[in-house]
Enzyme design. Structure first.
Site, PDB file in Angstrom:
ATOM      1  CB  CYS A   2     -17.885   4.751 -23.931  1.00 50.46           C
ATOM      2  SG  CYS A   2     -18.106   2.987 -23.967  1.00 50.46           S
ATOM      3  NE  ARG A  27     -18.603   9.659 -20.749  1.00 54.08           N
ATOM      4  CZ  ARG A  27     -19.808  10.099 -20.429  1.00 54.08           C
ATOM      5  NH1 ARG A  27     -19.925  11.043 -19.527  1.00 54.08           N
ATOM      6  NH2 ARG A  27     -20.879   9.610 -20.996  1.00 54.08           N
ATOM      7  CD  GLU A 483     -23.499   7.399  -0.715  1.00 46.01           C
ATOM      8  OE1 GLU A 483     -24.370   6.728  -1.294  1.00 46.01           O
ATOM      9  OE2 GLU A 483     -22.513   7.868  -1.315  1.00 46.01           O
ATOM     10  CE  LYS A 487     -19.509   6.472  -2.702  1.00 48.46           C
ATOM     11  NZ  LYS A 487     -20.729   7.142  -3.023  1.00 48.46           N
ATOM     12  CD  GLU A 490     -19.088   3.598  -5.336  1.00 47.20           C
ATOM     13  OE1 GLU A 490     -19.317   3.541  -6.546  1.00 47.20           O
ATOM     14  OE2 GLU A 490     -19.546   4.493  -4.602  1.00 47.20           O
ATOM     15  CE  LYS A 602     -18.834  11.127 -11.083  1.00 48.83           C
ATOM     16  NZ  LYS A 602     -19.028  10.808  -9.663  1.00 48.83           N
TER      17      LYS A 602
HETATM   18  C1  F6R Z   1     -21.846   5.780  -6.390  1.00 49.41           C
HETATM   19  C2  F6R Z   1     -22.205   6.421  -7.636  1.00 49.41           C
HETATM   20  C3  F6R Z   1     -23.405   5.961  -8.363  1.00 49.41           C
HETATM   21  C4  F6R Z   1     -24.200   7.167  -8.884  1.00 49.41           C
HETATM   22  C5  F6R Z   1     -25.352   6.688  -9.774  1.00 49.41           C
HETATM   23  C6  F6R Z   1     -26.235   7.839 -10.230  1.00 49.41           C
HETATM   24  O1  F6R Z   1     -20.696   6.335  -5.838  1.00 49.41           O
HETATM   25  O2  F6R Z   1     -21.522   7.311  -8.082  1.00 49.41           O
HETATM   26  O3  F6R Z   1     -24.202   5.141  -7.573  1.00 49.41           O
HETATM   27  O4  F6R Z   1     -24.667   7.899  -7.795  1.00 49.41           O
HETATM   28  O5  F6R Z   1     -24.830   6.035 -10.889  1.00 49.41           O
HETATM   29  O6  F6R Z   1     -25.507   8.782 -10.940  1.00 49.41           O
HETATM   30  P1  F6R Z   1     -26.062  10.224 -11.191  1.00 49.41           P
HETATM   31  O7  F6R Z   1     -26.179  10.915  -9.897  1.00 49.41           O
HETATM   32  O8  F6R Z   1     -25.051  10.868 -12.101  1.00 49.41           O
HETATM   33  O9  F6R Z   1     -27.402  10.064 -11.854  1.00 49.41           O
END
Ligand code: F6R
Length: 607
Positions: A2, A27, A483, A487, A490, A602
């Protein structure tokens, strides 16, 4: 998850809030809403779906004239993503409006208590309970500040909220606990928001709020209080150096593509000031006086976890330091076995991921040292760690993380070299070789990216009907296979599974069929002959193989995608964007919403 924003100042509030919400949409984007005070009453606009639906609803003269208000973009946790559950929420008497990010864990008990006192609720959200609780306290205390302080002492869980009152036009209150919130200080205007890009076009002066801090502001002044004792707290103002363009698409169709293409610059920025060419040394000033650890424990989620796995190979091979890597949501609930001289490394792009933070808190509570590897200045991971290495990727807006991982890999590589140098594990000739390859990387990648995008586009149509894909690699390419699969799933919603190539024969090979292709990371290194054998096993079972490889490598594959040969592990800096571009082009080909994939947000600030 959010995004919240509040504005009070001299300009029309609604466009400023909508602009801010646009930059916070990463978000969450299930529903959106805003509220403001005009002519002695609260005006509320809410809509299910993306921000566009809210914009279509905004009408009326008051929308043009409001000069303060609050806005929200939602990622649903409690209740369906419909209009009734959209924020802002109002109290029963329509005096207060609130936007909230986080989870009120004891909302059921509070709801029962408030219902017993005659309060009725329209939505299923925990956030409506919070605004009703504040209204209930206001009845008792008569002051919003006191009502907020009391309410904050009653709620368990995480929150960042902003509140306005019909009786105090132009005033905004906001507070946080375990959810991000920053204050933007302008001239004749002030903001609070979940993230800096929400107000960056208007001000670069920010105040990072701590847990249990409460802000009261209007257009001309702002005050921060420690909520538990309602005492005024002095706060430092930070100047943000990066500019608005860094948080905009810059001519690209999607943020994700822009961020993939920015990786040469990310490499340059991460390396800047880190290499003393005269003395042939790595400089990590942040780690000065820190003893070289005997072990490293990495805690992270998602893409950052994959970066940590990659870092394990690098730290172990360069510096001879054993590394354990764990998913934060598991680590946080395990018994912490304290081993002497272990360094805990929290890796997080956002610095706000709830599980990573919880793991970090657990470690700190035991008095153990934490190093944060983090992209966002002043984020919770950065502030909660003993030392921080910032990853210098610049703002990452696309929900799918790309350039942040590139920056994490650079910093992990530098960390490996730094520890190796401190332990005298590396002679200067070897270091020289690594450093000169590192320096060439940004230009090499820059030159390769256009061809890589073309090749990714060619290939994705061929694999777009796959039922599922395996991504396989060995050694340093195993985390990259994980990874690549993450990608793809998702953003294109094609199921994909990353595997250590040698593990396939222990079960998953049963799934190999003509419509289950394998994306193999088969680049020249010591393990190439091993992965070649794994590919033959797949081909023998009629599984199509797409091999990412180097020129001259002979292997059994239906399609080759050749990248120039670079020494291990620096090859990874070409492999990673290739995987990202394949997923990106696939999602575009299939017509998916690249920057805002379904069900995701995000920063995952809830457990
Ligand atoms: C995948 C992605 C998520 C983040 C995860 C951790 O593309 O973005 O898997 O990598 O939510 O997020 P951070 O790095 O912000 O702790």
């Amino acid at each position: 998850m959010c995004g919240i924003i509040a504005y009070t100042g001299h300009r029309p509030a609604v466009p400023a809030i909508i602009r801010g919400l646009k930059s916070l949409e990463y978000r969450g984007y299930d529903s959106a809403g805003l509220a403001f005070v005009h002519s002695g009453r609260l005006h509320l606009f809410r809509a299910a779906g993306k921000l566009q639906s809210l914009e279509q609803k905004l009408a009326g003269g008051e929308v043009l004239h409001a000069t303060s208000g609050i806005g929200h973009t939602r990622w649903a946790t409690h209740g369906l993503p419909n209009e009734v559950n959209a924020h802002p929420h109002l109290d029963v008497h329509l005096n207060l409006a609130l936007v909230h990010n986080g989870i009120i864990e004891n909302y059921q008990q509070l709801k029962t208590m408030l219902s017993d006192q005659g309060c009725t609720f329209r939505s299923e959200t925990d956030s409506e309970v919070l605004v009703c609780l504040i209204a209930h306290a206001l009845n008792h205390y008569g002051s919003i500040l006191k009502a907020l302080a009391w309410s904050m002492s009653q709620v368990h869980g995480s929150y960042a909220f902003a509140l306005i009152s019909k009786d105090h036009p132009g005033k905004v209150w906001a507070a946080r606990k375990a959810s991000p919130l920053v204050l933007g200080i302008g001239t004749g205007e002030n903001f609070v928001a979940s993230d800096i890009p929400a107000f960056l076009p208007f001000t670069r002066e920010v105040v990072f709020l701590e847990d249990d801090e409460l802000v009261e502001m209007d257009s001309g002044q702002w005050n921060v209080y420690q909520a538990s004792i309602l005492e005024h707290t002095l706060k430092k103002i930070h100047h943000i150096a990066w500019d608005v363009q860094a948080a905009q698409k810059g001519g690209y169709k999607h943020f994700m593509l822009k961020e993939i293409m920015e990786q040469p610059k990310v490499l340059t920025d991460c390396l800047a000031g880190r290499i003393d060419h005269k003395k042939n040394r790595i400089i990590l000033e942040e780690l000065e006086d820190m003893p070289v650890p005997s072990r490293v424990q990495v805690v992270a989620c998602g893409t950052s976890y994959h970066a940590g796995l990659w870092g394990k190979y690098v730290l172990e091979s360069l510096a001879g330091i054993p590394v354990n890597v764990e998913i934060a949501s598991e680590f946080r609930y395990r018994s912490l076995i304290q081993e002497k001289d272990t360094l805990y490394l929290s890796i997080s792009q956002s610095g706000e991921t709830a599980d990573t933070l919880a793991g970090q808190h657990m470690v700190r509570e035991h008095g153990l040292p934490v190093l944060g590897l983090c992209n966002v200045l002043g984020s919770s991971v950065a502030r909660g760690a003993d030392r921080v290495l910032y990853t210098q990727a610049g703002p990452e807006i696309s929900v799918a993380s790309t350039k942040a991982m590139c920056s994490q890999l650079v910093m992990l590589y530098l960390l490996g070299l730094y520890f190796a140098q401190s332990k005298k594990n590396l002679d200067s000739r070897a270091l020289n070789k690594y450093l000169s390859f590192l320096n060439e990387l940004p230009d090499l990648l820059q030159a390769q990216l256009p061809q890589m995008q073309i090749r990714a586009r060619e290939l994705c149509s061929r694999y777009s009907r796959a039922r599922s894909l395996f991504y396989v690699g060995r050694g340093i390419y195993f985390p990259l296979a994980l990874e690549g699969a993450l990608k793809l799933k998702e953003i294109s919603y094609i199921h994909a599974q990353g595997y250590a190539a040698g593990e396939l024969k222990h079960g998953p090979i049963a799934l190999i069929e003509p419509d289950v292709p394998t994306f193999a990371l088969a680049l020249e290194n010591d393990l190439l002959s091993k992965i070649k054998s794994n590919l033959m096993e797949i081909k023998a079972r009629s599984g199509p193989v797409l091999a990412l490889t180097n020129p001259g490598v002979e292997l059994d594959a239906d399609e080759r995608w050749e990248l120039p040969k670079v020494i291990d592990p620096l090859n990874s800096f070409l492999v990673l964007p290739a995987l990202q571009l394949f997923a990106y082009e696939m999602a575009v080909y299939l017509g998916k919403d690249v920057d805002q994939p379904r069900n995701l947000a995000k920063s995952v600030t809830v457990e």
